[in-house]
Design a protein around this motif. Sequence first.
Motif, PDB file in Angstrom:
ATOM      1  N   ASP A 169       0.897  -1.214  -0.191  1.00  0.00           N
ATOM      2  CA  ASP A 169      -0.028   0.035  -0.060  1.00  0.00           C
ATOM      3  C   ASP A 169       0.719   1.331  -0.123  1.00  0.00           C
ATOM      4  OD1 ASP A 169      -2.306  -1.480  -0.094  1.00  0.00           O
ATOM      5  OD2 ASP A 169      -2.624  -1.370   2.050  1.00  0.00           O
ATOM      6  N   GLU A 170       1.955   1.195   0.708  1.00  0.00           N
ATOM      7  CA  GLU A 170       2.830   2.234   0.614  1.00  0.00           C
ATOM      8  C   GLU A 170       3.405   2.671  -0.663  1.00  0.00           C
ATOM      9  OE1 GLU A 170       4.699   2.430   5.238  1.00  0.00           O
ATOM     10  OE2 GLU A 170       5.424   1.228   3.977  1.00  0.00           O
ATOM     11  N   THR A 171       3.950   1.514  -1.244  1.00  0.00           N
ATOM     12  CA  THR A 171       4.413   1.493  -2.468  1.00  0.00           C
ATOM     13  C   THR A 171       3.164   2.171  -3.555  1.00  0.00           C
ATOM     14  OG1 THR A 171       6.012  -0.029  -1.961  1.00  0.00           O
ATOM     15  CG2 THR A 171       5.790   0.442  -4.271  1.00  0.00           C
ATOM     16  N   ALA A 172       2.116   1.662  -3.455  1.00  0.00           N
ATOM     17  CA  ALA A 172       1.303   2.183  -4.334  1.00  0.00           C
ATOM     18  C   ALA A 172       0.892   3.532  -4.216  1.00  0.00           C
ATOM     19  CB  ALA A 172      -0.049   1.380  -4.190  1.00  0.00           C
ATOM     20  N   ALA A 173       0.916   4.192  -2.903  1.00  0.00           N
ATOM     21  CA  ALA A 173       0.762   5.454  -2.542  1.00  0.00           C
ATOM     22  C   ALA A 173       1.781   6.219  -3.384  1.00  0.00           C
ATOM     23  CB  ALA A 173       0.526   5.658  -1.138  1.00  0.00           C
ATOM     24  N   GLN A 174       3.085   5.984  -3.090  1.00  0.00           N
ATOM     25  CA  GLN A 174       4.173   6.893  -3.502  1.00  0.00           C
ATOM     26  C   GLN A 174       4.017   6.931  -4.926  1.00  0.00           C
ATOM     27  OE1 GLN A 174       6.534   8.452  -2.231  1.00  0.00           O
ATOM     28  NE2 GLN A 174       6.017   8.074  -0.216  1.00  0.00           N
ATOM     29  N   LEU A 175       3.810   5.757  -5.640  1.00  0.00           N
ATOM     30  CA  LEU A 175       3.743   5.879  -7.386  1.00  0.00           C
ATOM     31  C   LEU A 175       2.475   6.045  -7.823  1.00  0.00           C
ATOM     32  CD1 LEU A 175       6.236   2.742  -7.706  1.00  0.00           C
ATOM     33  CD2 LEU A 175       6.787   5.326  -7.698  1.00  0.00           C
ATOM     34  N   ALA A 176       1.432   6.370  -7.113  1.00  0.00           N
ATOM     35  CA  ALA A 176      -0.098   6.608  -7.689  1.00  0.00           C
ATOM     36  C   ALA A 176      -0.450   5.341  -8.550  1.00  0.00           C
ATOM     37  CB  ALA A 176       0.066   7.813  -8.520  1.00  0.00           C
ATOM     38  N   LEU A 177      -0.374   4.131  -8.007  1.00  0.00           N
ATOM     39  CA  LEU A 177      -0.598   2.975  -8.508  1.00  0.00           C
ATOM     40  C   LEU A 177      -1.611   2.180  -7.668  1.00  0.00           C
ATOM     41  CD1 LEU A 177       2.985   1.570  -9.571  1.00  0.00           C
ATOM     42  CD2 LEU A 177       1.336   2.790 -11.193  1.00  0.00           C
ATOM     43  N   LYS A 178      -2.294   1.296  -8.273  1.00  0.00           N
ATOM     44  CA  LYS A 178      -3.013   0.384  -7.596  1.00  0.00           C
ATOM     45  C   LYS A 178      -2.221  -0.680  -6.951  1.00  0.00           C
ATOM     46  CE  LYS A 178      -7.096   0.951 -10.663  1.00  0.00           C
ATOM     47  NZ  LYS A 178      -8.006   0.114 -11.781  1.00  0.00           N
ATOM     48  N   PRO A 179      -2.683  -1.213  -5.964  1.00  0.00           N
ATOM     49  CA  PRO A 179      -1.685  -2.167  -5.158  1.00  0.00           C
ATOM     50  C   PRO A 179      -1.795  -3.229  -6.237  1.00  0.00           C
ATOM     51  CG  PRO A 179      -3.585  -1.179  -3.684  1.00  0.00           C
ATOM     52  CD  PRO A 179      -3.839  -0.732  -5.034  1.00  0.00           C
ATOM     53  N   GLU A 180      -2.684  -3.770  -6.848  1.00  0.00           N
ATOM     54  CA  GLU A 180      -2.676  -4.992  -7.567  1.00  0.00           C
ATOM     55  C   GLU A 180      -1.542  -4.535  -8.918  1.00  0.00           C
ATOM     56  OE1 GLU A 180      -5.341  -3.365  -7.119  1.00  0.00           O
ATOM     57  OE2 GLU A 180      -6.313  -4.769  -5.946  1.00  0.00           O
ATOM     58  N   THR A 181      -1.188  -3.277  -9.311  1.00  0.00           N
ATOM     59  CA  THR A 181      -0.104  -3.000 -10.400  1.00  0.00           C
ATOM     60  C   THR A 181       1.188  -3.338  -9.770  1.00  0.00           C
ATOM     61  OG1 THR A 181      -1.787  -1.556 -11.346  1.00  0.00           O
ATOM     62  CG2 THR A 181       0.804  -1.332 -12.085  1.00  0.00           C
ATOM     63  N   VAL A 182       1.175  -2.805  -8.350  1.00  0.00           N
ATOM     64  CA  VAL A 182       2.446  -2.951  -7.741  1.00  0.00           C
ATOM     65  C   VAL A 182       2.939  -4.293  -7.651  1.00  0.00           C
ATOM     66  CG1 VAL A 182       3.620  -2.504  -5.350  1.00  0.00           C
ATOM     67  CG2 VAL A 182       2.456  -0.765  -6.275  1.00  0.00           C
ATOM     68  N   LYS A 183       1.931  -5.300  -7.189  1.00  0.00           N
ATOM     69  CA  LYS A 183       2.210  -6.664  -7.097  1.00  0.00           C
ATOM     70  C   LYS A 183       2.584  -7.400  -8.434  1.00  0.00           C
ATOM     71  CE  LYS A 183      -1.366  -7.547  -3.314  1.00  0.00           C
ATOM     72  NZ  LYS A 183      -2.720  -8.015  -2.851  1.00  0.00           N
ATOM     73  N   THR A 184       1.914  -7.084  -9.457  1.00  0.00           N
ATOM     74  CA  THR A 184       2.313  -7.522 -10.553  1.00  0.00           C
ATOM     75  C   THR A 184       3.773  -6.933 -11.061  1.00  0.00           C
ATOM     76  OG1 THR A 184       0.078  -7.512 -11.569  1.00  0.00           O
ATOM     77  CG2 THR A 184       1.680  -7.416 -13.213  1.00  0.00           C
ATOM     78  N   ARG A 185       3.950  -5.717 -10.789  1.00  0.00           N
ATOM     79  CA  ARG A 185       5.408  -5.218 -11.373  1.00  0.00           C
ATOM     80  C   ARG A 185       6.617  -5.720 -10.463  1.00  0.00           C
ATOM     81  NH1 ARG A 185       4.502   1.097 -12.962  1.00  0.00           N
ATOM     82  NH2 ARG A 185       3.152   1.004 -14.451  1.00  0.00           N
ATOM     83  N   LEU A 186       6.085  -6.082  -9.051  1.00  0.00           N
ATOM     84  CA  LEU A 186       7.267  -6.552  -8.446  1.00  0.00           C
ATOM     85  C   LEU A 186       7.338  -7.897  -8.535  1.00  0.00           C
ATOM     86  CD1 LEU A 186       8.701  -6.619  -5.718  1.00  0.00           C
ATOM     87  CD2 LEU A 186       6.700  -7.327  -4.215  1.00  0.00           C
ATOM     88  N   PHE A 187       6.273  -8.821  -8.865  1.00  0.00           N
ATOM     89  CA  PHE A 187       6.608 -10.246  -9.209  1.00  0.00           C
ATOM     90  C   PHE A 187       7.553 -10.197 -10.617  1.00  0.00           C
ATOM     91  CE2 PHE A 187       5.164 -13.789 -12.254  1.00  0.00           C
ATOM     92  CZ  PHE A 187       5.551 -14.710 -11.204  1.00  0.00           C
ATOM     93  N   ARG A 188       7.118  -9.420 -11.627  1.00  0.00           N
ATOM     94  CA  ARG A 188       8.002  -9.447 -12.585  1.00  0.00           C
ATOM     95  C   ARG A 188       9.342  -8.987 -12.554  1.00  0.00           C
ATOM     96  NH1 ARG A 188       4.857  -6.846 -17.751  1.00  0.00           N
ATOM     97  NH2 ARG A 188       6.448  -7.703 -18.731  1.00  0.00           N
ATOM     98  N   ALA A 189       9.602  -8.148 -11.636  1.00  0.00           N
ATOM     99  CA  ALA A 189      11.004  -7.639 -11.189  1.00  0.00           C
ATOM    100  C   ALA A 189      11.782  -8.609 -10.549  1.00  0.00           C
ATOM    101  CB  ALA A 189      10.996  -6.309 -10.158  1.00  0.00           C
ATOM    102  N   ARG A 190      11.099  -9.334  -9.659  1.00  0.00           N
ATOM    103  CA  ARG A 190      11.691 -10.338  -8.912  1.00  0.00           C
ATOM    104  C   ARG A 190      12.136 -11.478 -10.129  1.00  0.00           C
ATOM    105  NH1 ARG A 190       7.664 -10.694  -3.807  1.00  0.00           N
ATOM    106  NH2 ARG A 190       8.597  -9.289  -2.439  1.00  0.00           N
ATOM    107  N   LYS A 191      11.059 -11.827 -11.042  1.00  0.00           N
ATOM    108  CA  LYS A 191      11.400 -12.805 -11.800  1.00  0.00           C
ATOM    109  C   LYS A 191      12.662 -12.513 -12.803  1.00  0.00           C
ATOM    110  CE  LYS A 191       9.067 -15.666 -15.394  1.00  0.00           C
ATOM    111  NZ  LYS A 191       7.864 -15.882 -16.113  1.00  0.00           N
ATOM    112  N   LEU A 192      12.681 -11.246 -13.372  1.00  0.00           N
ATOM    113  CA  LEU A 192      14.030 -10.539 -13.911  1.00  0.00           C
ATOM    114  C   LEU A 192      14.972 -10.584 -13.162  1.00  0.00           C
ATOM    115  CD1 LEU A 192      11.957  -7.636 -16.021  1.00  0.00           C
ATOM    116  CD2 LEU A 192      12.937  -9.865 -16.848  1.00  0.00           C
TER     117      LEU A 192
END
Length: 231
Positions: A169-192
Amino acid sequence: MQLATLRKQVDLDRYRDEELVALARQGGENAIRALIKRNNQRLFRIARAVTRDDAEAEDAVQEAYVRAFTRLESFKGEALFSTWLTKIALNEAITRIRKRRPSAELDELDAAANGGQVIMFSTSLTPPGADAELGRGQVRALLEQAIEELPAAFRIVFILRDVEEMSIDETAAQLALKPETVKTRLFRARKLMRAEIEKRLSSGFAELFPFNGWRCERMADRVVERLRGEA
């Protein structure tokens, strides 16, 4: 804003952010220094994730501090002071790269600012000493290089979430993103990240557990000697 050094030296490390902000509003130089030291690591990491340049990240953080401490009246306390500072530093870093590097990557970051498996490299059990410090340095360099290869939108999410340990939630608030978007990007970042680290490590697999040189020759000598004894 006029700065005034506190006459009586006090342990400001024990003060809460809001107490330090109150002192800073009165021009307390010691309080400003304490707030800067408390937030330096986070702001630099975030600015570095955007600019990908140490010097420019440092400049961005410095400018963010100047902007923040000359406009403290605009801080209403609706969010944490560290959150407010982080937003200023993030926007400052984005503004800087917009001036020199317009690209699709920048557009992703700009949009983020306005509108897997976790890889753990624990060194807490590593014994102290020069060898341990060298090992930590090598791991840090490996991780930094892998982070550098992440797309900008993934890189900033990874820094906020996994390096700075902000919540979803904190990350989403900082970047003006939905929490679901943060989770998706984080998953892809970790995979990469995992793929990049495995790629960098795999080139060294052939050098693991070396058994050559004098060790190889000694083994040959021992085997030959054994065979002679059994002949």
